[in-house]
Design a protein around this motif. Structure first.
Motif, short mmCIF file in Angstrom:
data_model
loop_
_atom_site.label_atom_id
_atom_site.label_comp_id
_atom_site.label_asym_id
_atom_site.label_seq_id
_atom_site.Cartn_x
_atom_site.Cartn_y
_atom_site.Cartn_z
N SER A 106 -18.72 62.70 4.43
CA SER A 106 -17.92 63.42 5.42
C SER A 106 -18.49 63.13 6.81
O SER A 106 -19.70 63.26 7.02
CB SER A 106 -17.93 64.92 5.15
N THR A 107 -17.64 62.74 7.75
CA THR A 107 -18.10 62.40 9.10
C THR A 107 -17.35 63.21 10.14
O THR A 107 -16.23 63.67 9.92
CB THR A 107 -17.92 60.90 9.38
N LEU A 108 -18.00 63.38 11.28
CA LEU A 108 -17.40 64.10 12.40
C LEU A 108 -17.91 63.48 13.69
O LEU A 108 -19.11 63.47 13.95
CB LEU A 108 -17.76 65.59 12.35
N ALA A 109 -17.00 62.96 14.49
CA ALA A 109 -17.36 62.38 15.79
C ALA A 109 -17.22 63.45 16.87
O ALA A 109 -16.32 64.29 16.83
CB ALA A 109 -16.46 61.19 16.11
N GLY A 110 -18.15 63.42 17.83
CA GLY A 110 -18.09 64.36 18.94
C GLY A 110 -18.97 65.57 18.77
O GLY A 110 -18.84 66.54 19.54
N TYR A 111 -19.90 65.54 17.80
CA TYR A 111 -20.78 66.69 17.58
C TYR A 111 -22.15 66.20 17.16
O TYR A 111 -22.28 65.29 16.33
CB TYR A 111 -20.20 67.60 16.50
N SER A 112 -23.20 66.81 17.75
CA SER A 112 -24.57 66.43 17.44
C SER A 112 -25.13 67.36 16.37
O SER A 112 -25.10 68.59 16.53
CB SER A 112 -25.45 66.50 18.69
N LEU A 113 -25.65 66.78 15.32
CA LEU A 113 -26.22 67.57 14.22
C LEU A 113 -27.51 68.25 14.66
O LEU A 113 -27.76 69.41 14.30
CB LEU A 113 -26.50 66.66 13.03
N LEU A 114 -28.33 67.57 15.44
CA LEU A 114 -29.65 68.09 15.78
C LEU A 114 -29.61 69.16 16.87
O LEU A 114 -30.29 70.18 16.78
CB LEU A 114 -30.58 66.95 16.19
#
Length: 549
Positions: A106-114
């Motif tokens: 599952s991927t999401l562009a425009g958001y930082s995980l850290l």
């Protein structure tokens, strides 16, 4: 007489072997139990060995378990669009989905995980792995494989991270800290110090993959408002900025219902009127007289560079730095290395502070030592009340270092850490090894009450209780074998508890059956002398009172 069955023959042979063992054990006790040099020497030896093993055993807090999931953190160059970041995420997904151990990506562009912030140049992904029985490699090995498999993807920094051991304490496994600028300097200077600090961290063998998302080179526009011109034009700056927000970023106004569905009403300028940053200068704001005034009359734009998000930690500008301990090193080793590098390289006005689960590990400090000491005090007080003596509980307490040494020795032998699971095992060993000592001392006290000598009472206590001690101890150790070879979910925690408890029980039992009778002889001798002195004082006091009477 009937012929003996094979089972009876087995038990007869076993009992004969045990009787021979008990005889040899009795002879050894007769030789060493009354020799204080052997007893004191053994105590000093195991206290020293325990301290030495404690010093060399890697320290940790909560181990990073294989949770069947891997996080992906993607950072594209500053100024990259969401479409470009999304394209990189699609390439990562295409590179990993054909693998057998990967179930979904599952991927999401425009958001930082850290950093948990939105930004066009950030992307994140979650890789769900097959169950532990259906794959040969663990998460650590797979992250290395995936890094090599995606190394051909250019134009982005791609990191694979394991989930945090405890949800809510950080966003990924490993350590987490904040570099703080307490001098109030420029962001460019902070970025330079941050870059040098991370380079120094990555040179240490204890640390692997230290990195940061702090970057002050993101292209931005600075919107400057001339308040004097706005006042002359009758413009309310607050109202004008709210209007501009609605034009550019949209504004939630109301709801309406149609065909049984509720829809939101969002106010925003049509796309053709916001094609470039300069487009906002051609937009209009209403003044107090109802006239439309162009923003270009009181607003100016300036192209600048800076971080996409400026975070503060303890009121200071800060940069988040993440990393992990290198293979063969513990989280405690990594923390110590980071603190040493900070002292050596950070200039005046800069400091570090820990966050996430690393902060909890440092805050916990030596709490386990205090808990262990409190348990020992409670055991001592309970036994002192039971034996009605302050001396006889000491053999029970002093027989424990051998078991503690065994725990740390086996943890080192199999490459595990002294973490929270190992500390739970040590607390458990207080009761398990204390039980062995209590069995021997209880029989010795009973024999002593019958008039036997101190040495003979100790020997009888050891010989009579040897079978139940060995039976219960080895049965307990056998029960722990599945934990010591555990795999799958929670494997490291299970192996740590099992190894520490089994190793401590094995060494503690083998050493304890020889050491405890000797300790009983030492402290029973001291207790007897103290009672004799007390009795003499009472006798003298009684005779003195009778003379005066």
């Amino acid at each position: 007489e009937g012929k003996e069955s094979w089972l009876q023959k087995f038990f007869n042979g076993f009992n004969a072997k045990y009787d021979a063992l008990a005889g040899k054990y009795s002879n050894v006790l007769k030789t060493i139990a009354n020799r204080k040099v052997v007893t004191y020497g053994s105590l000093v030896l195991f206290f020293g060995l325990t301290y030495g093993m404690l010093a060399v055993t890697p320290t940790g807090f909560i181990p990073n378990e294989d949770q069947g999931m891997i996080y992906v953190n993607v950072t594209t160059p500053p100024g990259a669009t969401v479409d470009r970041t999304s394209e990189i995420m699609d390439q990562v997904q295409a590179a990993l989905l054909p693998l057998e151990e990967v179930e979904t990506v599952s991927t999401l562009a425009g958001y930082s995980l850290l950093t948990e912030t939105a930004g066009a140049s950030y992307g994140m992904g979650m890789i769900n792995l097959a169950s532990w029985g259906e794959r040969e490699k663990g998460v650590d090995e797979l992250m290395l494989d995936y890094s090599e498999r995606t190394s051909h993807i250019k134009g982005a920094d791609i990191q694979f991270l394991a989930p945090p051991p405890v949800p809510g304490f950080g966003n990924a496994s490993g350590f987490e800290l904040r570099l703080q600028d307490r001098s109030g300097g420029t962001l460019d200077n902070m970025a330079l110090v941050n870059e040098e600090f991370i380079a120094a961290l990555n040179e240490r063998p204890e640390i692997e993959g230290a990195f940061t998302n702090f970057d002050p080179t993101f292209p931005q526009f600075l919107l400057s408002v001339d308040h004097d011109k706005a006042a002359k034009l009758g413009i309310s700056v607050d109202y004008a900025m709210e209007t501009l927000q609605s034009y550019i970023g949209s504004y939630y106004a109301s709801n309406f219902i149609r065909y049984g569905q509720m829809y939101k009403v969002m106010i925003q300028a049509s796309p053709e009127y916001r094609t470039s940053p300069e487009s906002l200068l051609d937009m209009y704001a209403k003044n107090k007289d109802g006239e439309m005034v162009p923003y270009s009359n009181f607003v100016s734009l300036e192209r600048v560079y800076g971080p996409e998000q400026l975070t503060r930690y303890n009121m200071f500008n800060s940069a988040l730095i993440s990393g992990d301990a290198a293979p063969g090193y513990s989280s405690g080793d990594a923390i110590k290395a980071v603190e040493e590098v900070a002292l050596e390289t950070l200039p005046r006005g800069f400091d570090i502070d820990w966050s996430g689960i690393t902060r909890e590990q440092i805050a916990s400090g030596n709490q386990a030592v205090y808990i262990f000491l409190i348990c020992l005090v409670f055991v001592y007080l309970l036994l002192a009340a039971q034996y009605e003596s302050y001396m006889l509980p000491l053999p029970v307490i002093l027989s424990l270092p051998a078991g503690i040494f065994g725990s740390y020795f086996f943890l080192n032998l199999v490459g595990l850490q002294n973490d929270i699971y190992a500390q739970v095992s040590l607390v458990m060993l207080i009761g398990l090894l204390g039980k062995n000592a209590i069995l021997i001392i209880e029989i010795a006290i009973q024999n002593r009450a019958k008039g036997l000598s101190i040495l003979q009472s100790a020997i009888n206590g050891g010989v009579e209780r040897l079978r139940p001690i060995l039976m219960t101890s080895f049965a307990f150790i056998c029960g722990l074998i599945p934990l010591t070879i555990a795999s799958g979910a929670g494997a490291i925690g299970n192996r740590t508890i099992g190894t520490a408890a089994a190793g401590g029980m094995l060494i503690g039992t083998i050493i304890g059956v020889f050491l405890i009778p000797g300790l009983y002889v030492v402290f029973e001798t001291i207790d007897t002398r103290l009672k004799e002195k007390k009795a003499k004082r009472l006798q003298i006091n009684t005779q003195t009172q009778e003379v005066h009477a």
